[in-house]
Design a protein around this motif. Structure first.
Motif, mmCIF file in Angstrom:
data_model
loop_
_atom_site.group_PDB
_atom_site.id
_atom_site.type_symbol
_atom_site.label_atom_id
_atom_site.label_comp_id
_atom_site.label_asym_id
_atom_site.label_seq_id
_atom_site.Cartn_x
_atom_site.Cartn_y
_atom_site.Cartn_z
ATOM 1 N N LYS A 287 -80.708 -18.848 5.097
ATOM 2 C CA LYS A 287 -79.786 -19.286 6.141
ATOM 3 C C LYS A 287 -78.377 -19.244 5.563
ATOM 4 O O LYS A 287 -78.131 -19.765 4.473
ATOM 5 C CB LYS A 287 -80.096 -20.715 6.599
ATOM 6 N N ILE A 288 -77.467 -18.622 6.282
ATOM 7 C CA ILE A 288 -76.101 -18.469 5.789
ATOM 8 C C ILE A 288 -75.136 -19.185 6.714
ATOM 9 O O ILE A 288 -75.105 -18.940 7.919
ATOM 10 C CB ILE A 288 -75.717 -16.988 5.663
ATOM 11 N N ILE A 289 -74.345 -20.077 6.114
ATOM 12 C CA ILE A 289 -73.245 -20.742 6.807
ATOM 13 C C ILE A 289 -71.975 -20.126 6.245
ATOM 14 O O ILE A 289 -71.751 -20.153 5.038
ATOM 15 C CB ILE A 289 -73.234 -22.258 6.541
ATOM 16 N N TYR A 290 -71.159 -19.557 7.111
ATOM 17 C CA TYR A 290 -69.903 -18.959 6.660
ATOM 18 C C TYR A 290 -68.750 -19.852 7.089
ATOM 19 O O TYR A 290 -68.588 -20.143 8.280
ATOM 20 C CB TYR A 290 -69.722 -17.552 7.237
ATOM 21 N N ASP B 97 -75.899 -17.201 10.143
ATOM 22 C CA ASP B 97 -76.618 -18.160 10.983
ATOM 23 C C ASP B 97 -75.681 -19.168 11.635
ATOM 24 O O ASP B 97 -75.928 -19.632 12.743
ATOM 25 C CB ASP B 97 -77.671 -18.884 10.146
ATOM 26 N N PHE B 98 -74.615 -19.512 10.937
ATOM 27 C CA PHE B 98 -73.635 -20.428 11.513
ATOM 28 C C PHE B 98 -72.258 -20.047 10.983
ATOM 29 O O PHE B 98 -72.061 -19.917 9.785
ATOM 30 C CB PHE B 98 -73.938 -21.887 11.168
ATOM 31 N N LEU C 68 -64.860 -31.244 5.132
ATOM 32 C CA LEU C 68 -65.736 -30.068 5.072
ATOM 33 C C LEU C 68 -67.180 -30.471 4.782
ATOM 34 O O LEU C 68 -68.115 -29.958 5.408
ATOM 35 C CB LEU C 68 -65.254 -29.095 4.003
ATOM 36 N N ALA C 69 -67.366 -31.376 3.835
ATOM 37 C CA ALA C 69 -68.713 -31.827 3.484
ATOM 38 C C ALA C 69 -69.403 -32.461 4.686
ATOM 39 O O ALA C 69 -70.589 -32.218 4.933
ATOM 40 C CB ALA C 69 -68.659 -32.814 2.323
ATOM 41 N N ILE D 285 -74.186 -29.518 10.126
ATOM 42 C CA ILE D 285 -74.812 -28.218 10.385
ATOM 43 C C ILE D 285 -76.176 -28.138 9.734
ATOM 44 O O ILE D 285 -77.160 -27.704 10.351
ATOM 45 C CB ILE D 285 -73.894 -27.074 9.887
ATOM 46 N N LEU D 286 -76.280 -28.564 8.480
ATOM 47 C CA LEU D 286 -77.543 -28.522 7.760
ATOM 48 C C LEU D 286 -78.602 -29.377 8.438
ATOM 49 O O LEU D 286 -79.761 -28.974 8.552
ATOM 50 C CB LEU D 286 -77.359 -28.952 6.300
ATOM 51 N N LYS D 287 -78.203 -30.546 8.917
ATOM 52 C CA LYS D 287 -79.148 -31.415 9.631
ATOM 53 C C LYS D 287 -79.670 -30.712 10.870
ATOM 54 O O LYS D 287 -80.864 -30.796 11.189
ATOM 55 C CB LYS D 287 -78.479 -32.736 10.007
#
Length: 105
Positions: free
Chosen positions: A19-22, A58-59, A92-93, A99-101
């Motif tokens: 899974k990629i978060i950009y 993915d996001f 940001l965190a 998003i991860l949740k």
């Protein structure tokens, strides 16, 4: 942009479940030490990145509007106009955690 697309493609080839978060690049609306050509140059570059990468990940996380809004209210989130300070990193965190949740719940 092509380098980023290649990195994403090869990463997904190695791990198809990846899974990629950009996180889209962002700058302070004020003077940025790293963008000599200014905010207009930044916007053109980000438009090119967004157009080419949004469908590859993915996001796709866009923080520019929130950073600009806070800047306009006097909150400084970037210590040099580009890199987040402690408050910026915390913001940001929190966004990435949300998003991860969502992605893994």
């Amino acid at each position: 942009v092509n380098n980023l697309k290649e990195i994403i493609a090869s990463s997904k080839e190695i791990n198809p479940n990846l899974k990629i978060i950009y996180l889209e690049p962002f700058v302070s609306k004020g003077e940025s030490l790293l963008y000599e050509d200014g905010y207009d140059y930044y916007q053109k570059q980000v438009s090119l990145i967004r157009e080419n990468l949004k469908k590859e990940v993915d996001f796709y996380l866009i923080m520019q509007d929130e950073i600009t809004s806070k800047y306009d209210k006097g909150e400084v989130l970037l210590y040099d106009g580009v890199h987040p300070n402690e408050l910026g990193n915390r913001l940001l965190a929190n966004r990435i955690s949300e998003i991860l949740k969502t992605m893994f719940s």
